[in-house]
Write a protein that holds these residues in place. Structure first.
Motif, PDB file in Angstrom:
ATOM      1  N   LEU A 181       0.605  -0.812   0.395  1.00 36.51           N
ATOM      2  CA  LEU A 181       0.077  -0.094   0.017  1.00 36.51           C
ATOM      3  C   LEU A 181       0.724   1.456  -0.308  1.00 36.51           C
ATOM      4  CD1 LEU A 181      -3.036   1.124   0.371  1.00 36.51           C
ATOM      5  CD2 LEU A 181      -2.626   1.159   2.593  1.00 36.51           C
ATOM      6  N   GLN A 182       1.627   0.978   0.753  1.00 33.21           N
ATOM      7  CA  GLN A 182       2.763   2.550   1.247  1.00 33.21           C
ATOM      8  C   GLN A 182       3.770   2.689  -0.398  1.00 33.21           C
ATOM      9  OE1 GLN A 182       4.548   1.514   4.571  1.00 33.21           O
ATOM     10  NE2 GLN A 182       3.175   2.164   6.033  1.00 33.21           N
ATOM     11  N   GLN A 183       3.900   1.675  -1.379  1.00 28.05           N
ATOM     12  CA  GLN A 183       4.970   1.808  -2.503  1.00 28.05           C
ATOM     13  C   GLN A 183       3.642   2.084  -3.128  1.00 28.05           C
ATOM     14  OE1 GLN A 183       5.520  -2.427  -4.230  1.00 28.05           O
ATOM     15  NE2 GLN A 183       7.306  -2.719  -2.377  1.00 28.05           N
ATOM     16  N   PHE A 184       2.596   2.426  -3.356  1.00 25.91           N
ATOM     17  CA  PHE A 184       1.676   3.144  -4.249  1.00 25.91           C
ATOM     18  C   PHE A 184       1.574   4.990  -3.607  1.00 25.91           C
ATOM     19  CE2 PHE A 184       1.450  -1.576  -5.474  1.00 25.91           C
ATOM     20  CZ  PHE A 184       1.367  -0.951  -6.818  1.00 25.91           C
ATOM     21  N   GLU A 185       1.862   5.216  -2.629  1.00 21.92           N
ATOM     22  CA  GLU A 185       1.531   5.658  -1.989  1.00 21.92           C
ATOM     23  C   GLU A 185       1.709   7.322  -2.627  1.00 21.92           C
ATOM     24  OE1 GLU A 185       1.179   8.456   2.169  1.00 21.92           O
ATOM     25  OE2 GLU A 185       2.300   6.359   1.953  1.00 21.92           O
ATOM     26  N   ASN A 186       3.011   7.187  -3.397  1.00 15.26           N
ATOM     27  CA  ASN A 186       2.956   8.765  -4.046  1.00 15.26           C
ATOM     28  C   ASN A 186       2.236   8.582  -5.343  1.00 15.26           C
ATOM     29  OD1 ASN A 186       4.619   9.632  -2.484  1.00 15.26           O
ATOM     30  ND2 ASN A 186       6.551   8.540  -3.254  1.00 15.26           N
ATOM     31  N   TRP A 187       1.295   7.461  -6.228  1.00 13.38           N
ATOM     32  CA  TRP A 187       0.608   7.736  -7.157  1.00 13.38           C
ATOM     33  C   TRP A 187      -1.131   7.886  -6.670  1.00 13.38           C
ATOM     34  CZ3 TRP A 187       2.818   6.921 -11.820  1.00 13.38           C
ATOM     35  CH2 TRP A 187       3.765   6.818 -12.606  1.00 13.38           C
ATOM     36  N   SER A 188      -0.508   7.109  -5.408  1.00 12.25           N
ATOM     37  CA  SER A 188      -2.718   7.471  -4.973  1.00 12.25           C
ATOM     38  C   SER A 188      -2.227   9.405  -5.302  1.00 12.25           C
ATOM     39  CB  SER A 188      -2.420   6.861  -3.906  1.00 12.25           C
ATOM     40  OG  SER A 188      -2.155   5.742  -3.519  1.00 12.25           O
ATOM     41  N   ILE A 189      -1.550   9.928  -4.083  1.00 15.65           N
ATOM     42  CA  ILE A 189      -1.670  11.219  -4.249  1.00 15.65           C
ATOM     43  C   ILE A 189      -2.024  11.603  -5.567  1.00 15.65           C
ATOM     44  CG2 ILE A 189      -0.066  13.894  -3.492  1.00 15.65           C
ATOM     45  CD1 ILE A 189       1.071  12.296  -1.498  1.00 15.65           C
ATOM     46  N   ILE A 190      -0.944  11.617  -6.478  1.00 15.09           N
ATOM     47  CA  ILE A 190      -1.280  11.767  -8.504  1.00 15.09           C
ATOM     48  C   ILE A 190      -2.307  11.720  -8.560  1.00 15.09           C
ATOM     49  CG2 ILE A 190      -0.244  11.939 -10.491  1.00 15.09           C
ATOM     50  CD1 ILE A 190       2.154  10.920  -8.836  1.00 15.09           C
ATOM     51  N   ILE A 191      -3.240  10.734  -8.311  1.00 14.41           N
ATOM     52  CA  ILE A 191      -4.364  10.113  -8.753  1.00 14.41           C
ATOM     53  C   ILE A 191      -5.768  10.805  -8.229  1.00 14.41           C
ATOM     54  CG2 ILE A 191      -5.775   8.329  -8.560  1.00 14.41           C
ATOM     55  CD1 ILE A 191      -3.985   6.170  -8.544  1.00 14.41           C
ATOM     56  N   PHE A 192      -4.867  11.435  -7.076  1.00 14.65           N
ATOM     57  CA  PHE A 192      -6.137  12.586  -5.802  1.00 14.65           C
ATOM     58  C   PHE A 192      -6.258  14.002  -6.953  1.00 14.65           C
ATOM     59  CE2 PHE A 192      -6.378  14.686  -2.306  1.00 14.65           C
ATOM     60  CZ  PHE A 192      -7.714  14.931  -1.974  1.00 14.65           C
ATOM     61  N   LEU A 193      -5.142  13.897  -6.847  1.00 17.65           N
ATOM     62  CA  LEU A 193      -4.973  15.788  -7.903  1.00 17.65           C
ATOM     63  C   LEU A 193      -5.252  15.587  -9.112  1.00 17.65           C
ATOM     64  CD1 LEU A 193      -0.951  16.655  -6.259  1.00 17.65           C
ATOM     65  CD2 LEU A 193      -3.607  17.442  -5.494  1.00 17.65           C
ATOM     66  N   ILE A 194      -5.330  14.535 -10.036  1.00 17.58           N
ATOM     67  CA  ILE A 194      -6.080  14.783 -11.374  1.00 17.58           C
ATOM     68  C   ILE A 194      -7.140  14.626 -11.092  1.00 17.58           C
ATOM     69  CG2 ILE A 194      -6.352  12.979 -12.853  1.00 17.58           C
ATOM     70  CD1 ILE A 194      -3.309  11.556 -12.938  1.00 17.58           C
ATOM     71  N   ILE A 195      -7.359  14.093 -10.100  1.00 15.09           N
ATOM     72  CA  ILE A 195      -8.899  13.967  -9.931  1.00 15.09           C
ATOM     73  C   ILE A 195      -9.549  14.839  -9.063  1.00 15.09           C
ATOM     74  CG2 ILE A 195     -10.696  12.969  -8.154  1.00 15.09           C
ATOM     75  CD1 ILE A 195      -9.826  10.719  -7.714  1.00 15.09           C
ATOM     76  N   LEU A 196      -8.740  16.243  -8.841  1.00 12.75           N
ATOM     77  CA  LEU A 196      -9.373  17.901  -8.114  1.00 12.75           C
ATOM     78  C   LEU A 196      -9.637  18.313  -9.361  1.00 12.75           C
ATOM     79  CD1 LEU A 196      -7.632  17.479  -4.905  1.00 12.75           C
ATOM     80  CD2 LEU A 196     -10.197  16.806  -5.324  1.00 12.75           C
ATOM     81  N   VAL A 197      -8.413  17.986 -10.144  1.00 11.64           N
ATOM     82  CA  VAL A 197      -8.302  19.178 -11.325  1.00 11.64           C
ATOM     83  C   VAL A 197      -9.020  18.792 -12.894  1.00 11.64           C
ATOM     84  CG1 VAL A 197      -6.088  19.991 -10.035  1.00 11.64           C
ATOM     85  CG2 VAL A 197      -6.171  17.811 -12.490  1.00 11.64           C
ATOM     86  N   VAL A 198      -9.656  17.581 -12.640  1.00  6.66           N
ATOM     87  CA  VAL A 198     -10.064  17.387 -14.205  1.00  6.66           C
ATOM     88  C   VAL A 198     -11.938  16.587 -13.759  1.00  6.66           C
ATOM     89  CG1 VAL A 198     -10.836  15.824 -15.803  1.00  6.66           C
ATOM     90  CG2 VAL A 198      -8.136  16.060 -14.625  1.00  6.66           C
ATOM     91  N   PRO A 199     -12.375  18.030 -14.353  1.00  8.32           N
ATOM     92  CA  PRO A 199     -13.688  17.772 -14.124  1.00  8.32           C
ATOM     93  C   PRO A 199     -14.687  16.500 -14.773  1.00  8.32           C
ATOM     94  CG  PRO A 199     -13.090  20.458 -15.282  1.00  8.32           C
ATOM     95  CD  PRO A 199     -12.099  19.352 -15.668  1.00  8.32           C
ATOM     96  N   ALA A 200     -14.256  16.121 -15.692  1.00  9.97           N
ATOM     97  CA  ALA A 200     -14.781  14.605 -16.022  1.00  9.97           C
ATOM     98  C   ALA A 200     -14.308  13.883 -15.098  1.00  9.97           C
ATOM     99  CB  ALA A 200     -14.209  14.247 -17.451  1.00  9.97           C
ATOM    100  N   LEU A 201     -13.317  13.917 -14.195  1.00 10.76           N
ATOM    101  CA  LEU A 201     -13.323  12.421 -13.016  1.00 10.76           C
ATOM    102  C   LEU A 201     -14.300  13.165 -12.289  1.00 10.76           C
ATOM    103  CD1 LEU A 201      -9.300  11.972 -13.750  1.00 10.76           C
ATOM    104  CD2 LEU A 201     -11.572  10.670 -14.381  1.00 10.76           C
ATOM    105  N   GLN A 202     -14.430  14.500 -11.875  1.00 11.61           N
ATOM    106  CA  GLN A 202     -15.012  14.772 -10.145  1.00 11.61           C
ATOM    107  C   GLN A 202     -16.570  14.317 -10.465  1.00 11.61           C
ATOM    108  OE1 GLN A 202     -14.684  19.228  -9.360  1.00 11.61           O
ATOM    109  NE2 GLN A 202     -12.311  19.002  -9.767  1.00 11.61           N
ATOM    110  N   ARG A 203     -17.401  14.816 -11.670  1.00 14.32           N
ATOM    111  CA  ARG A 203     -17.954  13.981 -12.063  1.00 14.32           C
ATOM    112  C   ARG A 203     -19.005  13.119 -11.577  1.00 14.32           C
ATOM    113  NH1 ARG A 203     -19.475  13.993 -18.322  1.00 14.32           N
ATOM    114  NH2 ARG A 203     -18.573  16.077 -18.046  1.00 14.32           N
ATOM    115  N   TYR A 204     -17.303  11.404 -11.774  1.00 11.92           N
ATOM    116  CA  TYR A 204     -17.479  10.432 -11.014  1.00 11.92           C
ATOM    117  C   TYR A 204     -17.707   9.965  -9.562  1.00 11.92           C
ATOM    118  CZ  TYR A 204     -19.014   9.764 -15.685  1.00 11.92           C
ATOM    119  OH  TYR A 204     -20.154   9.798 -17.042  1.00 11.92           O
ATOM    120  N   THR A 205     -16.828  10.928  -9.247  1.00  7.44           N
ATOM    121  CA  THR A 205     -15.893  10.635  -7.710  1.00  7.44           C
ATOM    122  C   THR A 205     -16.652  11.622  -6.575  1.00  7.44           C
ATOM    123  OG1 THR A 205     -14.087  12.399  -9.084  1.00  7.44           O
ATOM    124  CG2 THR A 205     -13.811   9.999  -8.898  1.00  7.44           C
ATOM    125  N   ILE A 206     -15.497  13.033  -6.644  1.00  9.47           N
ATOM    126  CA  ILE A 206     -16.646  13.951  -5.845  1.00  9.47           C
ATOM    127  C   ILE A 206     -17.592  14.533  -6.745  1.00  9.47           C
ATOM    128  CG2 ILE A 206     -16.055  16.281  -4.890  1.00  9.47           C
ATOM    129  CD1 ILE A 206     -13.539  14.318  -4.798  1.00  9.47           C
TER     130      ILE A 206
END
Length: 231
Positions: A181-206
């Motif tokens: 889980l910790q090995q993917f932590e940096n990638w998880s942070i990137i995924i989280f930031l992408i979700i926050l800034v891409v409106p199309a992804l926000q539609r299905y997540t946030i």
């Protein structure tokens, strides 16, 4: 004024209510983390003066500005040293979930007070006094306070860093999976930031979280209205 209206995610007329809501929600959230961490034997937050309801020590100016203009932000995180806990994983879960739960309780408490003030006539109904600035302000503040606290509860439970949901996940997964889980932590942070800034992804997540918070707000207000009506 027009320039501010263009860059802010919150209408300028609602900005004072939004800031007051954040002031309370962020302060109580971070205090809850600090309080339980200190109770469980970790003095880190206490030594830094964070076991307090003084909003000045919990607010992060950049985090608030980002929330206003970008739709996401943060308060100053509470430092927690789990090595000081007698039961690091169990107590870690409690410390992590204390923040989101405080927002849930604030939302419920806010709805109760709102309905109580409505039924007592302190806040007139919009249908009766909808042109009064006081009436509009009171309804706007309580609506935002209830809704935002429910949303913060849901949002912070997303199991991606740096949110509380991820810290809870770290403490409940089997130890053999913790390293992966910790090995993917940096990638998880990137995924989280992408979700926050891409409106199309926000539609299905946030966006579903906003809808759920709105639904909860209406339901809890209706519940307290029926409860107080039956008394």
């Amino acid at each position: 004024m027009d320039f501010l209206n263009q860059i802010l995610r919150v209408p300028l007329s609602q900005l004072p209510f939004f800031l007051i809501t954040l002031l309370i929600a962020f302060t109580v959230h971070e205090f809850s983390h600090a309080y339980f961490a200190n109770k469980f034997g970790d003095p880190t937050a206490k030594l830094l003066g964070r076991v307090t309801l003084n909003p000045a020590v919990h607010f992060d100016l950049l985090g608030v500005i980002m929330l206003l203009i970008a739709g996401f932000g943060w308060a100053r995180p509470i430092p927690v040293n789990r090595d000081n806990f007698s039961k690091p994983r169990t107590m870690g879960v409690v410390v992590s979930i204390a923040g989101p739960l405080s927002n849930l309780l604030l939302g419920i408490f806010g709805a109760f007070i709102y309905v109580l003030l409505l039924r007592s006539g302190v806040i007139p109904h919009l249908a009766i006094d909808g042109n009064s600035k006081y009436t509009i302000a009171a309804h706007t503040f309580f609506g935002m306070f209830i809704y935002m606290n429910f949303f913060l509860f849901l949002f912070n439970l997303i199991p991606l860093p740096p949110l509380d949901g991820y810290r809870i996940l770290e403490d409940i997964v089997p130890r053999r999976m913790l390293g992966k889980l910790q090995q993917f932590e940096n990638w998880s942070i990137i995924i989280f930031l992408i979700i926050l800034v891409v409106p199309a992804l926000q539609r299905y997540t946030i966006a579903p979280l906003y809808d759920l918070a709105y639904l909860w707000s209406g339901n809890i207000i209706s519940f307290f209205n029926m409860l107080l009506h039956s008394i």
